[in-house]
Motif scaffolding. Structure first.
Motif, mmCIF file in Angstrom:
data_model
loop_
_atom_site.group_PDB
_atom_site.id
_atom_site.type_symbol
_atom_site.label_atom_id
_atom_site.label_comp_id
_atom_site.label_asym_id
_atom_site.label_seq_id
_atom_site.Cartn_x
_atom_site.Cartn_y
_atom_site.Cartn_z
ATOM 1 N N LEU A 21 103.597 -29.337 63.589
ATOM 2 C CA LEU A 21 103.276 -27.858 63.748
ATOM 3 C C LEU A 21 102.004 -27.905 63.916
ATOM 4 N N GLU A 22 101.322 -28.532 62.945
ATOM 5 C CA GLU A 22 99.543 -28.350 63.067
ATOM 6 C C GLU A 22 99.040 -28.604 64.171
ATOM 7 N N VAL A 23 99.726 -30.521 64.425
ATOM 8 C CA VAL A 23 99.325 -30.810 65.218
ATOM 9 C C VAL A 23 99.303 -29.902 66.905
ATOM 10 N N ALA A 24 99.837 -29.638 66.581
ATOM 11 C CA ALA A 24 100.415 -29.271 68.609
ATOM 12 C C ALA A 24 99.604 -27.963 67.864
ATOM 13 N N LEU A 25 99.572 -26.655 67.006
ATOM 14 C CA LEU A 25 98.378 -25.393 66.881
ATOM 15 C C LEU A 25 97.081 -26.048 67.197
ATOM 16 N N GLN A 26 96.953 -27.013 67.029
ATOM 17 C CA GLN A 26 95.622 -27.686 66.752
ATOM 18 C C GLN A 26 94.997 -29.195 66.420
ATOM 19 N N PRO A 27 94.888 -29.476 68.089
ATOM 20 C CA PRO A 27 94.714 -31.101 68.047
ATOM 21 C C PRO A 27 93.839 -31.104 67.215
ATOM 22 N N VAL A 28 93.871 -33.134 66.705
ATOM 23 C CA VAL A 28 93.081 -33.267 65.746
ATOM 24 C C VAL A 28 92.335 -34.545 66.679
ATOM 25 N N PRO A 29 91.525 -34.425 66.441
ATOM 26 C CA PRO A 29 90.577 -35.573 66.892
ATOM 27 C C PRO A 29 90.393 -37.138 66.461
ATOM 28 N N VAL A 30 90.604 -37.583 67.579
ATOM 29 C CA VAL A 30 90.422 -39.464 66.493
ATOM 30 C C VAL A 30 88.682 -39.542 66.649
ATOM 31 N N PRO A 31 88.472 -40.241 64.968
ATOM 32 C CA PRO A 31 87.280 -40.493 64.787
ATOM 33 C C PRO A 31 86.876 -41.846 65.755
ATOM 34 N N GLU A 32 85.662 -42.043 64.830
ATOM 35 C CA GLU A 32 85.040 -42.636 66.080
ATOM 36 C C GLU A 32 85.042 -44.163 65.841
ATOM 37 N N VAL A 33 86.479 -44.962 65.921
ATOM 38 C CA VAL A 33 86.555 -46.152 65.846
ATOM 39 C C VAL A 33 86.617 -46.995 66.783
ATOM 40 N N SER A 34 86.084 -48.684 66.384
ATOM 41 C CA SER A 34 86.207 -49.787 67.763
ATOM 42 C C SER A 34 87.701 -50.611 67.332
ATOM 43 N N ILE A 35 88.229 -50.571 68.728
ATOM 44 C CA ILE A 35 89.581 -51.306 68.853
ATOM 45 C C ILE A 35 89.394 -52.820 69.563
ATOM 46 N N GLU A 36 89.957 -53.582 69.382
ATOM 47 C CA GLU A 36 90.096 -55.241 70.199
ATOM 48 C C GLU A 36 91.596 -56.161 70.071
ATOM 49 N N GLY A 37 91.470 -56.134 70.963
ATOM 50 C CA GLY A 37 93.131 -56.769 71.096
ATOM 51 C C GLY A 37 93.190 -57.670 72.621
ATOM 52 N N PRO A 38 94.662 -58.402 73.029
ATOM 53 C CA PRO A 38 94.519 -59.594 74.170
ATOM 54 C C PRO A 38 94.137 -58.425 74.914
ATOM 55 N N GLY A 39 92.635 -58.916 76.202
ATOM 56 C CA GLY A 39 92.474 -58.486 77.396
ATOM 57 C C GLY A 39 92.095 -57.094 76.581
ATOM 58 N N LEU A 40 91.463 -57.125 75.509
ATOM 59 C CA LEU A 40 91.326 -55.526 74.829
ATOM 60 C C LEU A 40 89.728 -55.884 74.599
ATOM 61 N N PRO A 41 87.938 -56.228 75.193
ATOM 62 C CA PRO A 41 87.476 -56.462 74.192
ATOM 63 C C PRO A 41 87.188 -55.752 73.325
ATOM 64 N N ALA A 42 86.008 -56.035 72.405
ATOM 65 C CA ALA A 42 86.281 -54.611 71.218
ATOM 66 C C ALA A 42 85.284 -53.550 71.920
ATOM 67 N N GLN A 43 85.474 -52.138 71.264
ATOM 68 C CA GLN A 43 85.137 -51.237 72.526
ATOM 69 C C GLN A 43 85.467 -50.319 71.383
ATOM 70 N N PRO A 44 84.880 -49.038 71.536
ATOM 71 C CA PRO A 44 85.426 -47.789 70.729
ATOM 72 C C PRO A 44 86.425 -46.735 71.161
ATOM 73 N N LEU A 45 87.385 -46.280 70.679
ATOM 74 C CA LEU A 45 88.559 -45.798 70.632
ATOM 75 C C LEU A 45 88.673 -45.272 71.763
ATOM 76 N N VAL A 46 88.191 -44.330 71.964
ATOM 77 C CA VAL A 46 87.392 -43.326 72.289
ATOM 78 C C VAL A 46 87.102 -42.999 73.937
ATOM 79 N N PRO A 47 85.991 -43.713 73.836
ATOM 80 C CA PRO A 47 86.032 -44.324 75.571
ATOM 81 C C PRO A 47 86.992 -44.229 76.521
ATOM 82 N N TRP A 48 87.696 -44.995 75.832
ATOM 83 C CA TRP A 48 89.000 -45.918 76.083
ATOM 84 C C TRP A 48 89.939 -45.481 76.602
#
Length: 211
Positions: free
Chosen positions: A37-64
């Motif tokens: 309910l809280e998320v539906a009423l107030q969206p939650v911004p994702v923190p600034e973290v970096s991800i990596e994986g197969p076919g995904l070179p290390a990069q910030p999650l939010v721009p992805w």
């Protein structure tokens, strides 16, 4: 007698008020329901973290995540899991099949992203093998980890994903389908059994351009 009746009435009122406050005016009865309910009423911004994986070179999650009309359905898993994660994988397999059957809509895209919270073990190579086992189509469904442990912990906290090590190399964790918009915000949380609702909502959000 009157005093007893008044005391009982006060207890009932206090209990009602407490229950109303704890359940958001009786709209939810569990912590998970309150989270949704809280998320539906107030969206939650994702923190600034970096991800990596197969076919995904290390990069910030939010721009992805960004891009007009792009919506991502996310789950959190780990490759050694033999219980809940297998169920989540089955749900994503079904969602992937549904997406493969749909015509592409210009400017609108729904993607699936499985994020491992066991980043020290789940290397990109292990994630790639896990993706192959599940028949993941990288055009629709990708796998990633957050290699920095402190960033991974921050992401779990922000999205209220509960992960508890059991001391034997496995984890107890909650399972949900998280819908993230192109602004890098968690906008809805669905139960694992609500895959159709989650997919329909993600499709609607992508097509409406509200991201």
């Amino acid at each position: 007698m009157l005093r007893t009746a008044l005391a009982a009435a006060l207890l009932v009122c206090a209990g009602y008020a407490g229950a109303s406050w704890l359940t958001h005016d009786f709209q939810v009865w569990t912590a998970e329901g309150a989270r949704r309910l809280e998320v539906a009423l107030q969206p939650v911004p994702v923190p600034e973290v970096s991800i990596e994986g197969p076919g995904l070179p290390a990069q910030p999650l939010v721009p992805w995540l960004s891009g007009a009309g792009r919506v991502t359905v996310v789950d959190f898993v780990y490759t050694r899991c033999e219980t809940v994660c297998l169920s989540l994988g089955g749900v994503f397999q079904q969602m992937q099949r549904r997406l493969q059957q749909e015509p592409m809509v210009p400017g609108a895209a729904v993607r699936l992203l499985s994020i491992s919270f066991d980043g020290s073990y789940d290397t990109p190579e292990r994630l790639a093998a896990y993706a192959r086992q599940l028949g993941a189509d990288p055009a629709l469904w990708q796998f990633a980890r957050v290699p920095d442990a402190s960033e991974a912990a921050a992401l779990l906290r922000r999205l209220q994903v509960v992960v508890v090590p059991d001391g034997r190399g496995d984890y107890e964790h909650n399972a949900a389908l998280l819908v993230l918009d192109a602004q890098g915000r968690l906008v809805r949380v669905f139960d694992i059994s609500e895959q159709e609702l989650a997919l329909n909502y993600a499709r609607h959000l992508a097509k409406s351009g509200r991201t």
